[in-house]
Design a protein around this motif. Structure first.
Motif, short mmCIF file in Angstrom:
data_model
loop_
_atom_site.label_atom_id
_atom_site.label_comp_id
_atom_site.label_asym_id
_atom_site.label_seq_id
_atom_site.Cartn_x
_atom_site.Cartn_y
_atom_site.Cartn_z
N THR A 14 45.77 163.35 65.76
CA THR A 14 47.02 162.94 65.58
C THR A 14 48.11 163.99 66.53
OG1 THR A 14 47.74 164.14 63.67
CG2 THR A 14 46.50 162.20 63.26
N VAL A 15 49.03 163.55 66.55
CA VAL A 15 50.22 164.42 67.36
C VAL A 15 50.06 165.63 66.72
CG1 VAL A 15 51.45 162.35 68.33
CG2 VAL A 15 51.99 163.48 66.07
N ILE A 29 38.48 149.05 49.86
CA ILE A 29 38.44 149.13 51.42
C ILE A 29 39.16 150.68 51.59
CG2 ILE A 29 39.77 148.34 53.33
CD1 ILE A 29 39.45 145.52 51.95
N LEU A 30 38.70 151.38 52.28
CA LEU A 30 39.29 152.76 52.64
C LEU A 30 40.24 152.36 53.96
CD1 LEU A 30 39.16 155.87 52.22
CD2 LEU A 30 37.30 156.08 53.83
N GLN A 31 41.51 152.95 53.95
CA GLN A 31 42.39 152.91 54.85
C GLN A 31 42.87 154.40 55.42
OE1 GLN A 31 45.55 150.59 52.85
NE2 GLN A 31 44.93 148.69 53.56
N SER A 32 43.17 154.23 56.69
CA SER A 32 43.47 155.55 57.12
C SER A 32 44.93 155.94 56.74
CB SER A 32 43.38 155.50 58.72
OG SER A 32 43.86 156.62 59.38
N PRO A 33 44.97 157.14 56.37
CA PRO A 33 46.58 157.71 55.92
C PRO A 33 47.43 157.86 57.13
CG PRO A 33 44.86 159.39 55.40
CD PRO A 33 44.11 157.95 56.11
N VAL A 34 46.71 158.15 58.37
CA VAL A 34 47.64 158.87 59.65
C VAL A 34 47.18 157.66 60.75
CG1 VAL A 34 47.55 160.99 58.83
CG2 VAL A 34 45.60 160.15 60.27
N ALA A 35 47.88 157.83 61.71
CA ALA A 35 47.85 157.00 62.96
C ALA A 35 47.18 158.00 64.12
CB ALA A 35 48.95 156.47 63.73
N GLY A 36 46.32 157.69 64.93
CA GLY A 36 45.85 158.47 65.92
C GLY A 36 44.58 157.80 66.60
N GLN A 37 43.66 158.74 67.26
CA GLN A 37 42.53 158.41 67.83
C GLN A 37 41.09 158.83 66.97
OE1 GLN A 37 41.89 160.08 71.69
NE2 GLN A 37 40.57 158.14 72.32
#
Length: 268
Positions: free
Chosen positions: A100-101, A69-77
């Protein structure tokens, strides 16, 4: 009074000792002989004979190394979906672009494989560690396919090496094309949790589905190859289905267990 006189007369008459005594009728001897022969044959079969049995369990067609399962290393849109579902990607290949910011960041594959599921869409807000894709770890289209059968743990010890396996594939009409043939390659002797199954298959729903009846044991099945079928694998019918098999197809496996002597059922 008449019956009393007959009884007294019989008691007063001497016994007929000179007549032969008949112990059994010929029909009785025949029945007894047949019974003895049948019991003797049953005892011999119980010691020297064997009884075949099978265990059926849910299965899934995969490549040998499973998925991740590939997971996102960052939060964002998510601003761009770069890879297409079903495409084969090398390691470190970009799948998504996330804003991201601190700027745009690419979410890349960890290992080479085929993108079997894509859970992110453009405009979606994702958090760090969110599941965005499932990647099957296969490098080439010619890599062999296997079946993983999730057998109840209590049956694992009874599965012999190279045991024959019949697989009923959900996408193939059994009455028309029969079952897929294979043999046991390996048996994982430790029971697996829903999380372990989900990590191998890259699908949490399958992990829950295969553990409804308890923690099973994974049995890896090597599919028998054939040059005369469209799928490239051997079927119980002559030609099998007129199309290729795809990984992550659900099936049901029937594994032949080690033969047992009937006398073993009576021994502690």
């Amino acid at each position: 009074m008449q019956f009393r006189q007959q009884a007294l007369a019989k008691l007063q008459s001497p016994e007929e000792l000179d007549l032969p005594v008949r112990f059994a009728r010929p029909q009785g001897w025949l029945v007894m002989s047949v019974t003895v022969v049948v019991m003797a044959a049953a005892c011999v079969w119980a010691v020297t004979g064997s009884v075949a049995s099978t265990v059926s369990a849910p299965a899934i067609l995969t490549h040998g190394q499973g998925s991740y399962i590939l997971q996102s290393p960052v939060a964002g849109q998510v601003t761009q979906v770069i890879a297409k579902e079903g495409s084969r990607l090398p390691a470190n290949s970009p799948v998504l672009k996330v804003r991201t910011v601190d700027g745009d960041t690419l979410v890349r594959t960890v290992a080479a494989g085929r993108l079997t599921a894509l859970a992110a869409t453009i405009g979606q807000i994702i958090s760090t560690g969110a599941n965005v894709a499932a990647v099957e770890k296969v490098g080439h289209a010619s890599d062999p396919m296997y079946a993983t059968v999730y057998v109840p743990a209590e049956n694992a010890a009874s599965i012999p090496e190279d045991a024959a396996v019949d697989l009923t594939v959900s996408s193939v009409p059994t009455q028309e094309y029969g079952v897929l043939r294979g043999h046991v390659k390996s048996v994982d002797r430790s029971a697996q949790s829903a999380q372990q199954i989900a990590a191998f298959l890259g699908d949490s729903q399958l992990g829950e589905q295969f553990t409804k009846e308890g923690r099973p044991v994974a049995v890896l099945v090597r599919l028998d190859r054939s040059r005369s079928t469209k799928s490239g694998y051997r079927w119980s019918s002559a030609e099998g289905p007129p199309f290729a098999l795809t990984s992550m197809t659900v099936a049901s496996g029937s594994i032949r267990l080690a033969d047992q002597r009937p006398v073993d059922w009576l021994l502690p």
